[in-house]
Design a protein around this motif. Structure first.
Motif, PDB file in Angstrom:
ATOM      1  N   ASN A  89       0.769  -1.338   0.055  1.00 53.03           N
ATOM      2  CA  ASN A  89       0.054   0.125  -0.084  1.00 53.03           C
ATOM      3  C   ASN A  89       0.941   1.204   0.071  1.00 53.03           C
ATOM      4  O   ASN A  89       0.222   2.439  -0.371  1.00 53.03           O
ATOM      5  N   PHE A  90       2.138   1.257   0.551  1.00 55.17           N
ATOM      6  CA  PHE A  90       2.903   2.238   0.522  1.00 55.17           C
ATOM      7  C   PHE A  90       4.156   2.413  -0.711  1.00 55.17           C
ATOM      8  O   PHE A  90       4.728   3.374  -0.770  1.00 55.17           O
ATOM      9  N   GLU A  91       3.844   1.197  -1.323  1.00 58.82           N
ATOM     10  CA  GLU A  91       5.085   1.348  -2.323  1.00 58.82           C
ATOM     11  C   GLU A  91       5.449   2.266  -3.295  1.00 58.82           C
ATOM     12  O   GLU A  91       6.824   2.844  -3.221  1.00 58.82           O
ATOM     13  N   ASP A  92       4.496   3.013  -3.767  1.00 63.83           N
ATOM     14  CA  ASP A  92       4.693   4.060  -4.558  1.00 63.83           C
ATOM     15  C   ASP A  92       5.253   5.296  -3.912  1.00 63.83           C
ATOM     16  O   ASP A  92       6.079   5.982  -4.123  1.00 63.83           O
ATOM     17  N   GLU A 211      -9.427  -3.836  14.241  1.00 65.24           N
ATOM     18  CA  GLU A 211     -10.133  -2.499  14.626  1.00 65.24           C
ATOM     19  C   GLU A 211     -11.347  -2.340  13.829  1.00 65.24           C
ATOM     20  O   GLU A 211     -12.402  -2.056  14.470  1.00 65.24           O
ATOM     21  N   ILE A 212     -11.328  -2.541  12.690  1.00 59.45           N
ATOM     22  CA  ILE A 212     -12.536  -2.341  11.711  1.00 59.45           C
ATOM     23  C   ILE A 212     -13.635  -3.164  12.142  1.00 59.45           C
ATOM     24  O   ILE A 212     -14.870  -3.179  12.254  1.00 59.45           O
ATOM     25  N   THR A 294      -3.909   1.794   5.000  1.00 55.90           N
ATOM     26  CA  THR A 294      -3.924   0.314   5.502  1.00 55.90           C
ATOM     27  C   THR A 294      -5.406   0.300   5.726  1.00 55.90           C
ATOM     28  O   THR A 294      -6.037  -0.702   5.225  1.00 55.90           O
ATOM     29  N   LEU A 295      -6.058   1.057   6.489  1.00 55.65           N
ATOM     30  CA  LEU A 295      -7.589   0.934   6.891  1.00 55.65           C
ATOM     31  C   LEU A 295      -8.468   1.163   5.625  1.00 55.65           C
ATOM     32  O   LEU A 295      -9.369   0.275   5.593  1.00 55.65           O
ATOM     33  N   GLU A 296      -8.053   1.906   4.798  1.00 55.82           N
ATOM     34  CA  GLU A 296      -8.807   2.059   3.562  1.00 55.82           C
ATOM     35  C   GLU A 296      -8.797   0.712   2.833  1.00 55.82           C
ATOM     36  O   GLU A 296      -9.844   0.293   2.333  1.00 55.82           O
ATOM     37  N   HIS A 297      -7.665   0.154   2.677  1.00 49.63           N
ATOM     38  CA  HIS A 297      -7.340  -0.853   1.856  1.00 49.63           C
ATOM     39  C   HIS A 297      -8.188  -2.134   2.805  1.00 49.63           C
ATOM     40  O   HIS A 297      -8.842  -2.934   1.963  1.00 49.63           O
TER      41      HIS A 297
END
Length: 308
Positions: A89-92, A211-212, A294-297
Motif C-alpha cells: 500500500n505504501f510502495e509508490d 479494529e474495523i 491500510t485501513l482504507e485497504h
C-alpha cells in the motif's frame, strides 16, 4: 527667525522625519521576521513534555508503524522501518525512502531529517534527538484513531486528521450495518495469521483489520478468541487447533514468503469456514498496520468479500 535659518530648519525636519520612517520600517521588518521565524515551528505536547517541531516538516524519518499516517497527511517520508517497506500500500509513496533502524545513527544523520517519529523505549533515543526533533509514542496508549490525530498534531495537520477519522468511522459503521444484515447479527469472525510456522489469533486492537471488524463494525468474535486474545491483543496456537477458535468467518493473514502448505492439510480443508467459502485470505504485509492507508485497504476488502 532669521530668514537664512529657515532653509536649515526645514532640512533638519526632513532629515529627522526620514530617520523616523526608516526606524519604523526597520522595527516592522524585525517584527515580521520574528513572526515568520516563530511560524516555522510549533510546540507538540508529547508524552515526555513539550517538543518544538517543524510547522511544515519536509524530511521525516519514521522508526515505527506510523508511515501510513504521515503519507495520508501528504508528509514526505525519507526513512522507514523494514515492515513499512514491505507494505504494498505504501510502495509508490516510499520508493525513494531509505530503510533504517533506530541503531542506524549515521545513516539517519545522512538523511538530514527535520523530524523523527518512533516508539517509546527504543535504543539511542537521546542520540536521535540530537539529529532532529524526536517524538516518541507508547503503542496502545491511545486508540488507533486518536493515534492518527496525534500524528496530525505533530505535523500541524490535526484538522485534516480529525476530518478523516470522522468520515472513516461513518463509512465503516455503514459497511458494518450492511454486513450484519447479510451474515446475521450473531455470526462470528476470527482473525488469524501464520508466521514462522506459528499460528496467532487476534483481539480487537492489533492491526490486521481487527479494529474495523470488531470496533467499528461491531462484528462478534468467537467466545474462545475473546477469552484468550482480547485482553493481550493476540494469542499463539498450534495449527491443528485453529478449528477450536475459528468463527463462522475467518480472515486469514498470510505472508507469501512463509510456508503455507498447511492449506493442503485435511484438517484445514475440514474447517467450516473453508467448506462454506467463508475463509478470506489476505496479504499479511498489506494488512499488518492500522494507519489510514491500510485501513482504507482493509475496509474495501471487507466490503468486497462480505457483500459480494
Amino acid at each position: 527667525m532669521k530668514k537664512w535659518l529657515l532653509p536649515m530648519f526645514m532640512m533638519l525636519v526632513l532629515v529627522l522625519a526620514a530617520c523616523g520612517n526608516k526606524e519604523e520600517k526597520t522595527e516592522k521588518a524585525d517584527e515580521g521576521s520574528k513572526e515568520a521565524t516563530s511560524a516555522q515551528t510549533i510546540t507538540y505536547q508529547s508524552e515526555a513534555g513539550p517538543i518544538e517541531v517543524p510547522a511544515n516538516p519536509k524530511r521525516v524519518v519514521v522508526l515505527s508503524s506510523f508511515v501510513g499516517d504521515l503519507l495520508q497527511l501528504d508528509v514526505d517520508v525519507v526513512g522507514v522501518d523494514a515492515w513499512a517497506a514491505k507494505n504494498p500500500n505504501f510502495e509508490d509513496a516510499i520508493k525513494d525512502a531509505v530503510v533504517v533502524e533506530n541503531t542506524d545513527i549515521e545513516k539517519i544523520l545522512e538523511l538530514e531529517p527535520d523530524l523523527i517519529i518512533g516508539l517509546n523505549g527504543i535504543e539511542n533515543a537521546d542520540k536521535l534527538a540530537e539529529i532532529a526533533p524526536t517524538v516518541l509514542f507508547t503503542y496502545g496508549k491511545v486508540d488507533y484513531l486518536q493515534q492518527f490525530i496525534e500524528i496530525g498534531k505533530v505535523v500541524n495537520k490535526e484538522k485534516e486528521a480529525t476530518a478523516w477519522v470522522e468520515d472513516f468511522k461513518a463509512r465503516a459503521a455503514e459497511a458494518g450495518k450492511k454486513i450484519k444484515e447479510k451474515i446475521g447479527e450473531d455470526a462470528t469472525v476470527t482473525v488469524a495469521e501464520n508466521f514462522n510456522k506459528q499460528f496467532y489469533i487476534y483481539g480487537d486492537n492489533w492491526g490486521r483489520g481487527t479494529e474495523i471488524l470488531y470496533q467499528e463494525m461491531g462484528l462478534k468474535m468467537p467466545e474462545k478468541v475473546k477469552e484468550t486474545a482480547l485482553e493481550p491483543g493476540y494469542y499463539a496456537i498450534s495449527q491443528e487447533v485453529l478449528g477450536e477458535y475459528a468463527g463462522d468467518y475467518v480472515i486469514f493473514s498470510m505472508f507469501q514468503d512463509q510456508d503455507n502448505s498447511f492449506t493442503d492439510a485435511a484438517w484445514f480443508k475440514d474447517l467450516e469456514a473453508v467448506k462454506n467459502g467463508h475463509l478470506f485470505e489476505v496479504n499479511a504485509n498489506a494488512f499488518y498496520f492500522n494507519d489510514p492507508i491500510t485501513l482504507e485497504h482493509q475496509l474495501k476488502f471487507f466490503e468486497e468479500k462480505f457483500l459480494q
